[in-house]
Write a protein that holds these residues in place. Structure first.
Motif, PDB file in Angstrom:
ATOM      1  N   THR A 145     -11.134 -10.788  -1.911  1.00 36.22           N
ATOM      2  CA  THR A 145     -10.894  -9.841  -0.827  1.00 36.22           C
ATOM      3  C   THR A 145      -9.394  -9.610  -0.644  1.00 36.22           C
ATOM      4  O   THR A 145      -8.641 -10.567  -0.460  1.00 36.22           O
ATOM      5  N   LEU A 146      -8.998  -8.337  -0.698  1.00 35.47           N
ATOM      6  CA  LEU A 146      -7.568  -8.025  -0.558  1.00 35.47           C
ATOM      7  C   LEU A 146      -7.036  -8.356   0.828  1.00 35.47           C
ATOM      8  O   LEU A 146      -5.843  -8.600   1.006  1.00 35.47           O
ATOM      9  N   GLU A 147      -7.914  -8.393   1.809  1.00 29.69           N
ATOM     10  CA  GLU A 147      -7.464  -8.720   3.167  1.00 29.69           C
ATOM     11  C   GLU A 147      -6.899 -10.132   3.240  1.00 29.69           C
ATOM     12  O   GLU A 147      -6.065 -10.435   4.079  1.00 29.69           O
ATOM     13  N   ASN A 148      -7.364 -11.010   2.342  1.00 29.40           N
ATOM     14  CA  ASN A 148      -6.919 -12.404   2.371  1.00 29.40           C
ATOM     15  C   ASN A 148      -5.466 -12.560   1.927  1.00 29.40           C
ATOM     16  O   ASN A 148      -4.836 -13.587   2.202  1.00 29.40           O
ATOM     17  N   ILE A 149      -4.954 -11.588   1.194  1.00 34.82           N
ATOM     18  CA  ILE A 149      -3.549 -11.676   0.767  1.00 34.82           C
ATOM     19  C   ILE A 149      -2.652 -10.834   1.674  1.00 34.82           C
ATOM     20  O   ILE A 149      -1.489 -10.618   1.374  1.00 34.82           O
ATOM     21  N   THR A 150      -3.212 -10.419   2.814  1.00 40.37           N
ATOM     22  CA  THR A 150      -2.461  -9.685   3.852  1.00 40.37           C
ATOM     23  C   THR A 150      -1.552  -8.618   3.244  1.00 40.37           C
ATOM     24  O   THR A 150      -0.336  -8.777   3.193  1.00 40.37           O
ATOM     25  N   PRO A 151      -2.120  -7.529   2.726  1.00 33.90           N
ATOM     26  CA  PRO A 151      -1.279  -6.454   2.189  1.00 33.90           C
ATOM     27  C   PRO A 151      -0.370  -5.888   3.259  1.00 33.90           C
ATOM     28  O   PRO A 151      -0.652  -5.978   4.451  1.00 33.90           O
ATOM     29  N   GLU A 152       0.706  -5.316   2.830  1.00 37.67           N
ATOM     30  CA  GLU A 152       1.742  -4.820   3.739  1.00 37.67           C
ATOM     31  C   GLU A 152       1.166  -3.793   4.712  1.00 37.67           C
ATOM     32  O   GLU A 152       0.561  -2.806   4.307  1.00 37.67           O
ATOM     33  N   PHE A 153       1.347  -4.060   5.978  1.00 41.40           N
ATOM     34  CA  PHE A 153       0.866  -3.133   7.001  1.00 41.40           C
ATOM     35  C   PHE A 153       1.965  -2.139   7.395  1.00 41.40           C
ATOM     36  O   PHE A 153       1.686  -1.017   7.769  1.00 41.40           O
ATOM     37  N   TYR A 154       3.219  -2.595   7.272  1.00 37.08           N
ATOM     38  CA  TYR A 154       4.357  -1.733   7.612  1.00 37.08           C
ATOM     39  C   TYR A 154       4.908  -1.182   6.306  1.00 37.08           C
ATOM     40  O   TYR A 154       5.671  -1.847   5.618  1.00 37.08           O
ATOM     41  N   HIS A 155       4.501   0.027   5.943  1.00 38.72           N
ATOM     42  CA  HIS A 155       4.768   0.578   4.616  1.00 38.72           C
ATOM     43  C   HIS A 155       6.126   1.258   4.565  1.00 38.72           C
ATOM     44  O   HIS A 155       6.563   1.897   5.514  1.00 38.72           O
ATOM     45  N   ARG A 156       6.801   1.162   3.388  1.00 46.21           N
ATOM     46  CA  ARG A 156       8.131   1.740   3.200  1.00 46.21           C
ATOM     47  C   ARG A 156       8.119   2.760   2.066  1.00 46.21           C
ATOM     48  O   ARG A 156       8.026   3.961   2.309  1.00 46.21           O
ATOM     49  N   ALA A 157       8.201   2.295   0.804  1.00 46.08           N
ATOM     50  CA  ALA A 157       8.211   3.242  -0.313  1.00 46.08           C
ATOM     51  C   ALA A 157       6.902   4.021  -0.375  1.00 46.08           C
ATOM     52  O   ALA A 157       6.896   5.224  -0.702  1.00 46.08           O
ATOM     53  N   SER A 158       5.801   3.363  -0.076  1.00 42.96           N
ATOM     54  CA  SER A 158       4.515   4.072  -0.069  1.00 42.96           C
ATOM     55  C   SER A 158       4.524   5.198   0.952  1.00 42.96           C
ATOM     56  O   SER A 158       3.928   6.260   0.747  1.00 42.96           O
ATOM     57  N   LEU A 159       5.227   4.953   2.065  1.00 40.92           N
ATOM     58  CA  LEU A 159       5.327   5.992   3.082  1.00 40.92           C
ATOM     59  C   LEU A 159       6.112   7.200   2.564  1.00 40.92           C
ATOM     60  O   LEU A 159       5.814   8.348   2.903  1.00 40.92           O
ATOM     61  N   ASN A 160       7.126   6.937   1.725  1.00 37.83           N
ATOM     62  CA  ASN A 160       7.887   8.042   1.148  1.00 37.83           C
ATOM     63  C   ASN A 160       7.013   8.891   0.224  1.00 37.83           C
ATOM     64  O   ASN A 160       7.150  10.126   0.189  1.00 37.83           O
ATOM     65  N   VAL A 161       6.143   8.236  -0.543  1.00 37.85           N
ATOM     66  CA  VAL A 161       5.201   8.975  -1.385  1.00 37.85           C
ATOM     67  C   VAL A 161       4.262   9.804  -0.513  1.00 37.85           C
ATOM     68  O   VAL A 161       3.993  10.986  -0.781  1.00 37.85           O
ATOM     69  N   TYR A 162       3.765   9.172   0.510  1.00 34.76           N
ATOM     70  CA  TYR A 162       2.875   9.846   1.460  1.00 34.76           C
ATOM     71  C   TYR A 162       3.542  11.090   2.049  1.00 34.76           C
ATOM     72  O   TYR A 162       2.943  12.172   2.107  1.00 34.76           O
ATOM     73  N   ASN A 163       4.808  10.954   2.454  1.00 43.89           N
ATOM     74  CA  ASN A 163       5.535  12.092   3.027  1.00 43.89           C
ATOM     75  C   ASN A 163       5.771  13.191   1.993  1.00 43.89           C
ATOM     76  O   ASN A 163       5.741  14.380   2.313  1.00 43.89           O
ATOM     77  N   ALA A 164       6.025  12.796   0.750  1.00 40.42           N
ATOM     78  CA  ALA A 164       6.265  13.798  -0.298  1.00 40.42           C
ATOM     79  C   ALA A 164       5.022  14.651  -0.523  1.00 40.42           C
ATOM     80  O   ALA A 164       5.108  15.882  -0.689  1.00 40.42           O
ATOM     81  N   VAL A 165       3.844  14.024  -0.548  1.00 39.67           N
ATOM     82  CA  VAL A 165       2.602  14.776  -0.719  1.00 39.67           C
ATOM     83  C   VAL A 165       2.406  15.738   0.448  1.00 39.67           C
ATOM     84  O   VAL A 165       2.052  16.913   0.250  1.00 39.67           O
ATOM     85  N   TYR A 166       2.669  15.253   1.640  1.00 40.99           N
ATOM     86  CA  TYR A 166       2.478  16.112   2.810  1.00 40.99           C
ATOM     87  C   TYR A 166       3.512  17.247   2.856  1.00 40.99           C
ATOM     88  O   TYR A 166       3.222  18.332   3.357  1.00 40.99           O
ATOM     89  N   ALA A 167       4.719  16.994   2.352  1.00 36.54           N
ATOM     90  CA  ALA A 167       5.716  18.068   2.305  1.00 36.54           C
ATOM     91  C   ALA A 167       5.233  19.206   1.417  1.00 36.54           C
ATOM     92  O   ALA A 167       5.391  20.396   1.748  1.00 36.54           O
TER      93      ALA A 167
END
Length: 786
Positions: free
Chosen positions: A351-373
């Motif tokens: 389960t990926l939840e057990n490795i506590t994936p990053e909740f406060y996103h940085r570079a992924s957020l930049n990708v997200y913003n680029a798609v939305y732009a």
């Protein structure tokens, strides 16, 4: 839409495509096996998540479905160029200026993560004005719109970051810092900017060392030696984690700790901070991180990923192995897994939840913003109204057949609010708003010299760095209210530094005030003293017919007593705040009343001499024995002083002034005499009259006592002259109110000497020895002397 986020090194290229047409299936093309870093896999998932979220959005791009294609450049310029041309031509084989695929038009390209790769891509894409949005390329070179007209990014340029890092150094007062930079474009351009910014802020660079990416050990031993030998405790590092971690290992090997690391965004939030072996080395890291935000739905999406549900995704198994430190069973590794108990087999049920994936996103957020732009740019393209469009003659373009420069226009002007309440837009150079997060673990001091506290200033030491200085107390009259002030500042004319010299306080105003003990005491003495000559005058009037009063020139005695009364009172005009009218009159009043006083004494002396000589047989002085000679002497003497004083008032009138130079921290309110020459002429004339009176009285001291005041006048003038001769050096050496006090004391003392020497003996006879106040007694004295 097809997009291209880039993933960090993998030995071979990977490509993942999804047309996202309603009737199509996702397809996967995989090259030779390679490793994918988990966080870069998340970046790709951010692209997929954003595309799916937009396609599910009821209002954004309705009836339009976005698609994507992913290509891994592996930080290889040739692969990046090949992948870019492949996307432009629409096939596996690249054909310049030709599109052979019948898929939907290519809207934009998202990528690359590295500046060097982004530059080669931007050069190709810029030829045809294809929009390109990078989520991780920070090189300032990409700001050049002439070379890269269609390049944008959702991460700020290093130009902003380096200025920010220098401001961070300045904010904490660090004036002695070292610089470690990688030897690629990222580090070298960063070095040029941050070094100049640090120097401009007033700090100094202790050393500059390059992390040599061409060497396996990154030149780590030499770098650590420089850090160990330097007195700088703060080191700014402009590098990526992959290069700097080798330097950290060397620091760990040589047990170098206690360094404050100021990190660029490339490693400020890297995994080294959470590794136990590096905690003693990197503790205290402070730096800039890519601005992040919370994307709870994306975090939920990442946690829901499963290899069993994503058979088309060749990356997820690699991601699974990296995340859970396991291996998928296969014919090749089965024997290895059975022999090695430390290697765990992947089951797919982790389960990926057990490795506590990053909740406060940085570079992924930049990708997200680029798609939305891109999505919002397409939205504005769709909403274009014919006749009001941005192209020739107000035309618009069609979503199914637009050209790349059509969309480029809308991306330049895109501005939208994200789901996490942040505003996204691009400036004229294609940069987003420069916003960073600050990572802060600890803040020590790092200075070549201790900071100079307020009240001190820096003094440069010859032969040493500008940051190695000494602290000097601010000069008299100056202050510094900041730490490490380069110079001190003068206080305003009416203020003066406090003892610490860190602020200016209002100056105290000094003058001979009646409220102060000295002024109050002198005022009381003056008033009391002025009553004494009045009492003596009353005695003389009451006993004016007695021989003692008549023998000593009654009229001159009365005039002398009145002038002494005024002499005592004139001292009062010197006490109190020096008003302009008082300054104008006080020295003149003093000079005139004392001139009358000394003139009366001179007249009495001359009268004694004339009276004695007139008694000789055949003397011609009988005609001068009246009061006319006495009054003539008084009038003439007073007139000469009057001319001096009137000339003084007309030519160089005295005035009130505020003296801020004589006594530090004090405003002396005094009267400027206007002309020192006029003042000393007035005083000198008084001395001249007193000297003449002294000489005449001294020569007449042996005349018969019945007619003679000469002895008393001699003593009075001697004392008078002694007081004023002593006054001169005291007056010249005193300052402020003590100068005025000295003059008042001289006035009172000289007046008392005249009154005591001339009138006290007479009052003694009149009041206490009435038997001596007779004509017979006086005549008997004369006979006895003969």
């Amino acid at each position: 839409m097809r997009a291209e986020p880039q993933h960090h090194p993998s030995p071979s290229g990977h490509s993942l495509g999804n047309s996202n047409k309603p009737d199509s299936e996702a397809r996967t093309e995989v090259g030779s096996s390679g490793r994918v870093a988990p966080h870069f896999y998340q970046h790709m998932q951010a692209l997929i998540f954003a595309v799916e979220e937009i396609n599910d959005h009821p209002e954004l791009l309705p009836n339009i479905t976005l698609g994507f294609q992913v290509f891994d450049t592996c930080f290889n310029l040739r692969k990046a160029a090949h992948g870019t041309l492949s996307m432009l031509s629409g096939g596996n084989e690249t054909t310049t200026n030709y599109h052979c695929n019948k898929l939907s038009p290519l809207a934009s390209i998202i990528g690359d993560s590295g500046s060097s790769v982004s530059i080669i891509m931007a050069q190709i894409l810029g030829l045809n004005r294809y929009p390109q949005i990078s989520y991780f390329a920070t090189s300032p070179i990409l700001n050049n719109r002439n070379l890269f007209p269609s390049f944008f990014r959702t991460i700020p340029s290093d130009e902003f970051q380096m200025k920010g890092l220098a401001q961070l150094v300045s904010h904490f007062g660090w004036s002695w810092v070292g610089l470690l930079v990688t030897d690629n474009d990222y580090g070298q351009f960063g070095l040029q900017m941050i070094k100049q910014e640090i120097i401009n802020s007033g700090a100094c660079v202790a050393f500059v060392e390059n992390i040599l990416t061409g060497q396996p050990n990154r030149n780590a031993p030499r770098i650590v030696q420089v850090i160990r030998e330097s007195t700088a405790k703060v080191v700014v590092v402009v590098d990526a984690e992959s290069s700097f971690v080798i330097v950290l290992e060397e620091l760990l090997r040589q047990n170098v700790t206690g360094i404050m690391w100021v990190a660029s965004e490339a490693w400020a939030t890297s995994a080294v901070h959470s590794e136990n072996r590096f905690k003693g080395v990197v503790v205290g890291t402070l730096g800039f991180a890519i601005h992040g935000g919370q994307l709870p739905m994306f975090s939920k999406y990442l946690n829901s990923l499963s290899p069993s549900d994503m058979l088309f995704d060749s990356f997820i198994k690699e991601y699974w192995e990296q995340s859970f430190s396991c291996k998928w069973l296969s014919q090749e590794n089965l024997a290895t897994l059975l022999e090695n108990d430390t290697i765990r087999a992947c089951t797919g049920n982790e389960t990926l939840e057990n490795i506590t994936p990053e909740f406060y996103h940085r570079a992924s957020l930049n990708v997200y913003n680029a798609v939305y732009a891109i999505a919002w740019a397409l939205q504005n393209l769709i909403l274009c109204v014919p006749g009001n469009g941005p192209f020739d003659h107000g035309t618009c373009t069609n979503i199914s057949s637009f050209q790349p420069w059509h969309l480029l226009h809308y991306i330049k002007n895109v501005s939208f609010q994200t789901t996490y309440d942040s505003q996204v837009f691009f400036d004229a150079k294609g940069n987003p708003p420069a916003v960073y997060d600050i990572v802060n673990w600890h803040v020590p001091l790092s200075n070549c010299s201790p900071s100079c506290p307020p009240g001190f200033r820096r003094v440069m030491v010859t032969g040493k760095s500008p940051c190695c200085y000494e602290c000097a107390l601010c000069p008299l009259g100056q202050t510094s209210n900041q730490t490490d002030s380069v110079k001190c500042h003068l206080c305003s004319w009416d203020t003066w530094p406090n003892l610490q010299r860190d602020k200016c306080l209002p100056r105290t105003t000094e003058f001979l005030s009646r409220e102060e003990p000295l002024g109050y005491g002198l005022s009381a003495i003056s008033i009391f003293s002025s009553l004494v000559p009045l009492v003596i005058l009353f005695i003389f009037i009451y006993y004016k017919t007695t021989p003692v009063v008549r023998a000593n020139n009654y009229s001159l005695s009365c005039l002398l007593l009145l002038s002494l009364f005024l002499c005592f009172l004139c001292s009062l005009v010197f006490i109190g705040y020096p008003q302009p009218q008082m300054c104008l009159l006080r020295q003149v009043a003093f000079g005139m009343v004392f001139t009358v006083c000394i003139s009366c004494v001179l007249a009495k002396t001359i009268t004694v001499v004339i009276a004695f000589n007139a008694t000789k047989p055949g003397s011609r002085l009988r005609q001068w024995t009246g009061v006319r000679v006495s009054y003539f002497v008084i009038v003439l003497s007073t007139f000469i002083q009057l001319v001096i004083c009137v000339s003084w008032l007309f030519l160089f009138p005295p005035f009130s002034e505020l003296d801020t130079d004589t006594k530090p921290g004090v405003i002396i309110a005094n009267c400027n005499e206007g002309s020192p020459t006029a003042f000393w002429c007035m005083l000198g004339y008084l001395g001249f009259l007193a000297t003449i009176s002294f000489i005449v009285a001294f020569l007449a001291r042996r005349l018969p006592d019945s007619f003679n005041e000469a002895k008393f006048i001699t003593f009075s003038m001697l004392a008078f002259l002694s007081v004023w001769v002593s006054f001169i050096p005291a007056y010249l050496s005193a300052h402020g109110m003590y100068t005025v006090a000295m003059e008042v004391f001289a006035i009172l003392s000289s007046s008392w000497t005249v009154m005591l020497c001339i009138f006290v003996p007479k009052c003694f006879i009149i009041l206490l020895r009435p038997n001596m106040n007779s004509r017979e007694h006086l005549m008997g004295k004369v006979k006895g002397q003969k």
